[in-house]
Design a protein around this motif. Structure first.
Motif, PDB file in Angstrom:
ATOM      1  N   GLN A  98      65.690  19.065  -8.894  1.00 33.53           N
ATOM      2  CA  GLN A  98      64.942  17.958  -8.705  1.00 33.53           C
ATOM      3  C   GLN A  98      63.585  18.051  -9.264  1.00 33.53           C
ATOM      4  OE1 GLN A  98      63.786  16.516  -4.754  1.00 33.53           O
ATOM      5  NE2 GLN A  98      64.620  14.562  -5.150  1.00 33.53           N
ATOM      6  N   ARG A 100      59.969  15.865  -9.399  1.00 34.01           N
ATOM      7  CA  ARG A 100      59.204  14.528  -9.143  1.00 34.01           C
ATOM      8  C   ARG A 100      57.921  14.617  -9.078  1.00 34.01           C
ATOM      9  NH1 ARG A 100      59.411  13.100  -2.920  1.00 34.01           N
ATOM     10  NH2 ARG A 100      57.561  12.278  -3.295  1.00 34.01           N
ATOM     11  N   GLY A 103      56.203   9.949  -7.248  1.00 38.07           N
ATOM     12  CA  GLY A 103      57.397   9.250  -6.844  1.00 38.07           C
ATOM     13  C   GLY A 103      58.396   8.783  -7.771  1.00 38.07           C
ATOM     14  N   ILE A 107      67.396  14.278 -10.742  1.00 42.03           N
ATOM     15  CA  ILE A 107      67.972  15.197 -10.369  1.00 42.03           C
ATOM     16  C   ILE A 107      69.020  15.437 -11.414  1.00 42.03           C
ATOM     17  CG2 ILE A 107      69.401  16.150  -8.714  1.00 42.03           C
ATOM     18  CD1 ILE A 107      68.532  14.105  -6.411  1.00 42.03           C
TER      19      ILE A 107
ATOM     20  N   HIS B   2      59.638   2.233  -9.929  1.00 40.49           N
ATOM     21  CA  HIS B   2      60.762   2.220  -9.236  1.00 40.49           C
ATOM     22  C   HIS B   2      61.126   3.484  -8.708  1.00 40.49           C
ATOM     23  CE1 HIS B   2      61.172  -0.580 -12.375  1.00 40.49           C
ATOM     24  NE2 HIS B   2      62.371  -1.020 -12.100  1.00 40.49           N
ATOM     25  N   ILE B   3      61.158   3.504  -7.358  1.00 42.62           N
ATOM     26  CA  ILE B   3      61.357   4.832  -6.541  1.00 42.62           C
ATOM     27  C   ILE B   3      63.021   5.336  -6.835  1.00 42.62           C
ATOM     28  CG2 ILE B   3      61.589   6.026  -4.342  1.00 42.62           C
ATOM     29  CD1 ILE B   3      59.568   3.931  -3.322  1.00 42.62           C
ATOM     30  N   PRO B   4      63.027   6.385  -7.359  1.00 40.42           N
ATOM     31  CA  PRO B   4      64.466   7.160  -7.647  1.00 40.42           C
ATOM     32  C   PRO B   4      65.312   7.597  -6.390  1.00 40.42           C
ATOM     33  CG  PRO B   4      62.838   8.572  -8.418  1.00 40.42           C
ATOM     34  CD  PRO B   4      62.047   7.394  -8.003  1.00 40.42           C
ATOM     35  N   ASP B   5      66.289   7.728  -6.739  1.00 37.77           N
ATOM     36  CA  ASP B   5      67.227   8.608  -5.723  1.00 37.77           C
ATOM     37  C   ASP B   5      66.668   9.687  -5.224  1.00 37.77           C
ATOM     38  OD1 ASP B   5      68.913   6.353  -5.411  1.00 37.77           O
ATOM     39  OD2 ASP B   5      70.293   6.995  -7.204  1.00 37.77           O
ATOM     40  N   GLY B   6      66.902  10.225  -4.234  1.00 38.24           N
ATOM     41  CA  GLY B   6      66.538  11.510  -3.698  1.00 38.24           C
ATOM     42  C   GLY B   6      64.961  11.604  -3.274  1.00 38.24           C
ATOM     43  N   ILE B   7      64.237  10.728  -3.301  1.00 39.14           N
ATOM     44  CA  ILE B   7      62.706  10.750  -2.845  1.00 39.14           C
ATOM     45  C   ILE B   7      62.597  10.343  -1.547  1.00 39.14           C
ATOM     46  CG2 ILE B   7      60.435   9.810  -3.527  1.00 39.14           C
ATOM     47  CD1 ILE B   7      61.343  11.538  -5.694  1.00 39.14           C
ATOM     48  N   LEU B 160      55.524   5.860  -0.331  1.00 38.97           N
ATOM     49  CA  LEU B 160      55.587   7.168  -0.932  1.00 38.97           C
ATOM     50  C   LEU B 160      54.770   8.110  -0.168  1.00 38.97           C
ATOM     51  CD1 LEU B 160      55.415   7.192  -4.766  1.00 38.97           C
ATOM     52  CD2 LEU B 160      57.239   7.851  -3.406  1.00 38.97           C
ATOM     53  N   LEU B 164      56.288  11.737   2.490  1.00 42.72           N
ATOM     54  CA  LEU B 164      56.155  13.133   1.734  1.00 42.72           C
ATOM     55  C   LEU B 164      56.889  14.095   2.083  1.00 42.72           C
ATOM     56  CD1 LEU B 164      52.550  13.022   0.455  1.00 42.72           C
ATOM     57  CD2 LEU B 164      54.619  12.498  -1.056  1.00 42.72           C
ATOM     58  N   PRO B 165      58.067  14.824   1.543  1.00 44.59           N
ATOM     59  CA  PRO B 165      58.951  15.858   2.342  1.00 44.59           C
ATOM     60  C   PRO B 165      58.033  17.107   2.333  1.00 44.59           C
ATOM     61  CG  PRO B 165      59.479  15.625   0.046  1.00 44.59           C
ATOM     62  CD  PRO B 165      58.560  14.327   0.274  1.00 44.59           C
TER      63      PRO B 165
END
Lengths: 154, 213
Positions: A98, A100, A103, A107, B2-7, B160, B164-165
């Protein structure tokens, strides 16, 4: 006939060196060859935006096939959007990488080891595919507009 | 934007879908209250195509590039049709361009669709005191574009930064998000200018198009 007169200390030292050489443990074999190797597959990813601009400094998380929740490795892309890593070949399967940055990202799923073979790959579509798909959507929208315009007039 | 998948976590994407469902239902309800709900479908359809293509119009803002959103324009010209139009446009962008994602479709629809509805109400203010002059149309068109894009950027940043992870470099990501937000400042004014120019042009050429909004 030459008689070499050695001092007794020299004779003792020579005997000690000879004994040490005979009993020293060594890995050298007389005729056989023993070569060990470790196989490492290095994977390089290049992350860029649609516009072609590299995702410099993008954060990368690599997930092993048997643990898709905890990153196996984390790092960041260089100025050209490149990131390299050597996956653990003892854990074959699909490795997820992944990327990033602010934002944005994506993947990519990379097969490693086992029955799969690692090859070049990429995510997304080619410009031709995108062009055709865009044309289809625009035509669909235009067709819808014309259809409802005609219905309104009749 | 655009916020993508997995975020984003599942709770946020689920909430996004719930909010989008509710907003879509409300928009359709408002559309059905119109005398002829089908009247504006051709306009909505063409502007959906414009919104769909807008994400490919890149504006270079070193060290990155940003793209147009056009949600202010859609809000000003379509009213309540704007939300479903943006939702459809985002769906096609996700499956064809990879802009955004299917899990984040709800969140992205809220980020871009909700400000479009706000833009619609701002643009309606041009009719204040029963005057609808060219200058007023341009001014409120500009304001619609600026406010819609500005709110979208703010929502994008807030969503966002609040999600945040733990496993990523928080400081680095936060810095990148702020940099992206700053890079969108020129886009906000470009969007305002485009909305103003288009609305003024339509008022001159086909003023009837603006009657319903």
């Amino acid at each position: 006939m030459f008689i070499i007169k050695l001092k007794w200390q020299s004779i003792i030292a020579a005997i000690a060196i000879t004994m040490a050489c005979l009993f020293m443990p060594m890995e050298v074999h007389a005729h056989g060859v023993n070569i060990n190797y470790t196989s490492n597959v290095e994977i390089e990813i290049i992350a860029t935006y649609d516009s072609g601009i590299p995702m410099a400094g993008a954060q990368v998380a690599v997930y092993a096939p048997d643990d898709p929740t905890t990153p196996w490795l984390t790092g960041s892309c260089d100025e050209e959007g490149r990131f390299s890593f050597a996956p653990d070949t003892a854990r074959p399967g699909i490795w997820d990488v992944q990327v990033r940055l602010a934002g944005h990202g994506g993947i990519i799923h990379i097969p490693v080891g086992g029955d799969t073979t690692t090859a070049d790959g990429q995510v997304g579509f080619s410009h031709l595919q995108i062009g055709i798909m865009s044309a289809c959507v625009i035509w669909g929208s235009t067709g819808t507009a014309l259809y409802f315009s005609k219905r309104r007039k009749t | 934007m655009h916020i993508p998948d997995g975020i984003l976590p599942l709770s946020v994407t689920g909430s996004g879908y719930a909010a989008t469902t509710l907003t879509t239902w409300y928009s359709i309800r408002k559309i059905r209250q119109k005398e002829d709900p089908r009247q504006d479908i051709p306009k909505a359809s063409l502007l959906t195509a414009a919104f769909f293509i807008a994400s490919w119009i890149h504006i270079p803002v070193p060290p990155t590039s940003v793209h147009l959103v056009l949600n202010g324009l859609l809000g000003a010209l379509l009213g309540y049709y704007a939300f479903p139009a943006i939702l459809i446009g985002l769906f096609f962008q996700a499956i064809m361009f990879g802009h955004g994602g299917l899990t984040t479709l709800g969140v992205n629809a809220m980020i871009m669709g909700l400000p479009a509805l706000i833009a619609h109400h701002i643009f309606r203010l041009r009719k204040w005191r029963n005057s609808d002059g060219q200058k007023k149309t341009g001014a409120f068109g500009f304001l619609s574009g600026v406010v819609a894009t500005g709110i979208s950027v703010a929502m994008f940043v807030i969503i966002l930064l609040t999600n945040l992870p733990a496993e990523i470099n928080i400081v680095s990501e936060r810095t990148a998000v702020y940099a992206l937000a700053i890079a969108h400042i020129p886009v906000i004014f470009i969007e305002g200018t485009i909305t103003a120019l288009v609305t003024v042009f339509i008022r001159k050429v086909r003023p009837g198009i603006l009657d319903g909004v």
